[in-house]
Write a protein that holds these residues in place. Structure first.
Motif, PDB file in Angstrom:
ATOM      1  N   MET A 251       1.040  -1.002   0.038  1.00 31.59           N
ATOM      2  CA  MET A 251      -0.431   0.537  -0.375  1.00 31.59           C
ATOM      3  C   MET A 251       1.004   1.453   0.276  1.00 31.59           C
ATOM      4  O   MET A 251       2.138   1.150   0.927  1.00 31.59           O
ATOM      5  CB  MET A 251      -0.674   0.056   1.069  1.00 31.59           C
ATOM      6  CG  MET A 251      -1.477  -0.824   1.433  1.00 31.59           C
ATOM      7  SD  MET A 251      -2.933  -1.729  -0.036  1.00 31.59           S
ATOM      8  CE  MET A 251      -3.823  -0.358   0.565  1.00 31.59           C
TER       9      MET A 251
ATOM     10  N   GLY B 202       0.997   5.858  -1.132  1.00 28.57           N
ATOM     11  CA  GLY B 202       0.181   7.392  -1.392  1.00 28.57           C
ATOM     12  C   GLY B 202       0.266   8.378  -0.169  1.00 28.57           C
ATOM     13  O   GLY B 202       0.526   7.593   0.757  1.00 28.57           O
TER      14      GLY B 202
ATOM     15  N   LYS C 138      -5.034   4.310   2.928  1.00 29.11           N
ATOM     16  CA  LYS C 138      -4.270   2.876   2.874  1.00 29.11           C
ATOM     17  C   LYS C 138      -5.076   1.673   4.033  1.00 29.11           C
ATOM     18  O   LYS C 138      -5.170   1.314   3.734  1.00 29.11           O
ATOM     19  CB  LYS C 138      -3.241   3.086   2.916  1.00 29.11           C
ATOM     20  CG  LYS C 138      -2.094   3.461   1.522  1.00 29.11           C
ATOM     21  CD  LYS C 138      -0.376   4.108   2.014  1.00 29.11           C
ATOM     22  CE  LYS C 138      -0.569   4.758   2.837  1.00 29.11           C
ATOM     23  NZ  LYS C 138      -0.681   6.442   3.457  1.00 29.11           N
ATOM     24  N   THR C 139      -4.832   2.888   5.452  1.00 31.94           N
ATOM     25  CA  THR C 139      -4.584   1.779   6.104  1.00 31.94           C
ATOM     26  C   THR C 139      -6.612   1.247   6.084  1.00 31.94           C
ATOM     27  O   THR C 139      -6.771  -0.273   7.000  1.00 31.94           O
ATOM     28  CB  THR C 139      -4.718   2.578   8.100  1.00 31.94           C
ATOM     29  OG1 THR C 139      -3.225   2.048   7.236  1.00 31.94           O
ATOM     30  CG2 THR C 139      -5.106   1.752   8.421  1.00 31.94           C
TER      31      THR C 139
ATOM     32  N   ASP D  76       1.799  -2.293   4.826  1.00 31.10           N
ATOM     33  CA  ASP D  76       1.456  -0.606   4.990  1.00 31.10           C
ATOM     34  C   ASP D  76       1.658  -0.140   5.427  1.00 31.10           C
ATOM     35  O   ASP D  76       2.056   0.413   6.777  1.00 31.10           O
ATOM     36  CB  ASP D  76      -0.036  -0.923   5.674  1.00 31.10           C
ATOM     37  CG  ASP D  76      -1.336   0.722   5.736  1.00 31.10           C
ATOM     38  OD1 ASP D  76      -0.363   1.603   5.227  1.00 31.10           O
ATOM     39  OD2 ASP D  76      -1.886   0.893   6.585  1.00 31.10           O
TER      40      ASP D  76
ATOM     41  N   GLN E 295       3.779   3.268   7.348  1.00 31.76           N
ATOM     42  CA  GLN E 295       2.151   4.383   7.430  1.00 31.76           C
ATOM     43  C   GLN E 295       3.747   5.440   8.013  1.00 31.76           C
ATOM     44  O   GLN E 295       4.705   5.259   8.371  1.00 31.76           O
ATOM     45  CB  GLN E 295       1.875   4.359   8.926  1.00 31.76           C
ATOM     46  CG  GLN E 295       1.279   2.826   8.802  1.00 31.76           C
ATOM     47  CD  GLN E 295       0.329   2.659   9.082  1.00 31.76           C
ATOM     48  OE1 GLN E 295      -0.582   2.834  10.261  1.00 31.76           O
ATOM     49  NE2 GLN E 295      -0.784   2.628   8.603  1.00 31.76           N
TER      50      GLN E 295
ATOM     51  N   TYR F 186       2.230  -3.570  -5.762  1.00 27.82           N
ATOM     52  CA  TYR F 186       1.354  -2.404  -4.927  1.00 27.82           C
ATOM     53  C   TYR F 186       0.246  -2.125  -5.466  1.00 27.82           C
ATOM     54  O   TYR F 186      -0.440  -1.874  -6.433  1.00 27.82           O
ATOM     55  CB  TYR F 186       2.579  -1.405  -4.862  1.00 27.82           C
ATOM     56  CG  TYR F 186       2.902  -0.783  -5.773  1.00 27.82           C
ATOM     57  CD1 TYR F 186       2.863   0.134  -6.490  1.00 27.82           C
ATOM     58  CD2 TYR F 186       3.794  -1.165  -6.626  1.00 27.82           C
ATOM     59  CE1 TYR F 186       2.758   1.354  -8.076  1.00 27.82           C
ATOM     60  CE2 TYR F 186       4.738  -0.667  -8.052  1.00 27.82           C
ATOM     61  CZ  TYR F 186       4.013   0.733  -8.392  1.00 27.82           C
ATOM     62  OH  TYR F 186       3.978   0.814  -9.805  1.00 27.82           O
TER      63      TYR F 186
ATOM     64  N   VAL G 227      -2.730   4.476  -3.558  1.00 22.38           N
ATOM     65  CA  VAL G 227      -3.454   4.855  -3.437  1.00 22.38           C
ATOM     66  C   VAL G 227      -3.593   6.377  -3.481  1.00 22.38           C
ATOM     67  O   VAL G 227      -2.773   7.106  -3.142  1.00 22.38           O
ATOM     68  CB  VAL G 227      -4.136   4.961  -1.730  1.00 22.38           C
ATOM     69  CG1 VAL G 227      -5.662   5.158  -1.906  1.00 22.38           C
ATOM     70  CG2 VAL G 227      -4.337   3.554  -2.004  1.00 22.38           C
TER      71      VAL G 227
ATOM     72  N   ASN H 286      -9.438   6.730  -4.223  1.00 22.52           N
ATOM     73  CA  ASN H 286     -10.495   6.371  -3.339  1.00 22.52           C
ATOM     74  C   ASN H 286     -11.110   7.820  -2.982  1.00 22.52           C
ATOM     75  O   ASN H 286     -10.974   8.233  -3.231  1.00 22.52           O
ATOM     76  CB  ASN H 286      -9.391   5.965  -2.166  1.00 22.52           C
ATOM     77  CG  ASN H 286      -9.982   5.269  -0.891  1.00 22.52           C
ATOM     78  OD1 ASN H 286     -10.713   4.132  -1.676  1.00 22.52           O
ATOM     79  ND2 ASN H 286      -9.605   5.733   0.665  1.00 22.52           N
TER      80      ASN H 286
END
Ligand code: GDP
Length: 156
Positions: free
Chosen positions: A1, A3, A9-10, A51, A53, A72, A75, A108
């Motif tokens: 993930m 972006g 993403k989460t 993911d 962060q 991948y 996002v 998204n």
């Protein structure tokens, strides 16, 4: 993930793995790893979902994060144009560092129709005609299963 921060993403992973959605925003530093088994045609595929962060600058500092990944999801937040610019930079960095690996671009927050800042034309221009674009919502679940499933299929 991958972006920019806050693109969802989460939330997308959470929707896919547990099928729930939380409005509560929480951002942590580090990498969260989830696992989900999907069926692609007659095969069981175990997806390990990484993911990352942290700050948007993270990729400039740690492009090695992606080393060894099979694909991948990039996002973008439809309600924030600047997340498209971040995605552009990330995409170029990935292609330079790793060449072409399977990916989808997820636009998204498609449920927030009133707040959408990115036009259809900008979406089409972003990725040319590779057709690897999906409109998603981690809130309603729109195209979430499909995105992970299609990525798994392309990876195989
Ligand atoms: P991340 O930093 O990319 O992991 O983003 P998060 O998943 O933490 O989401 C950031 C914020 O956007 C949170 O408040 C989420 O509830 C919200 N959010 C994420 N995806 C969606 C979506 O599809 N629709 C709506 N309405 N809100 C979303």
């Amino acid at each position: 993930m991958i972006g920019a921060t806050g693109v969802g993403k989460t939330s997308l992973v959470r929707q896919f793995v547990q099928s729930i959605f939380s409005e509560k925003y929480h951002s942590t530093i580090g990498v969260k790893v989830d696992k989900k088994v999907v069926r692609v045609e007659d095969r069981e595929v175990t997806m390990m979902l990484w993911d990352l962060q942290g700050e948007d600058d993270e990729f400039k500092i740690r492009p090695s994060f992606l080393r060894g990944s099979s694909g991948y999801l990039l996002v973008i937040d439809l309600t924030r144009y600047e997340t498209l610019e971040v995605a552009n930079l990330i995409q170029r960095m990935i292609e330079t560092e790793y060449g072409k690996i399977p990916f989808y671009v997820l636009f998204n927050k498609n449920d927030l129709t009133e707040d959408i800042e990115i036009t259809e034309e900008q979406i089409n221009n972003f990725i040319g005609d590779s057709g690897k674009v999906m409109l998603t919502s981690a809130k309603t679940g729109e195209n979430v299963e499909e995105a992970f499933y299609k990525l798994a299929k392309d990876i195989i």
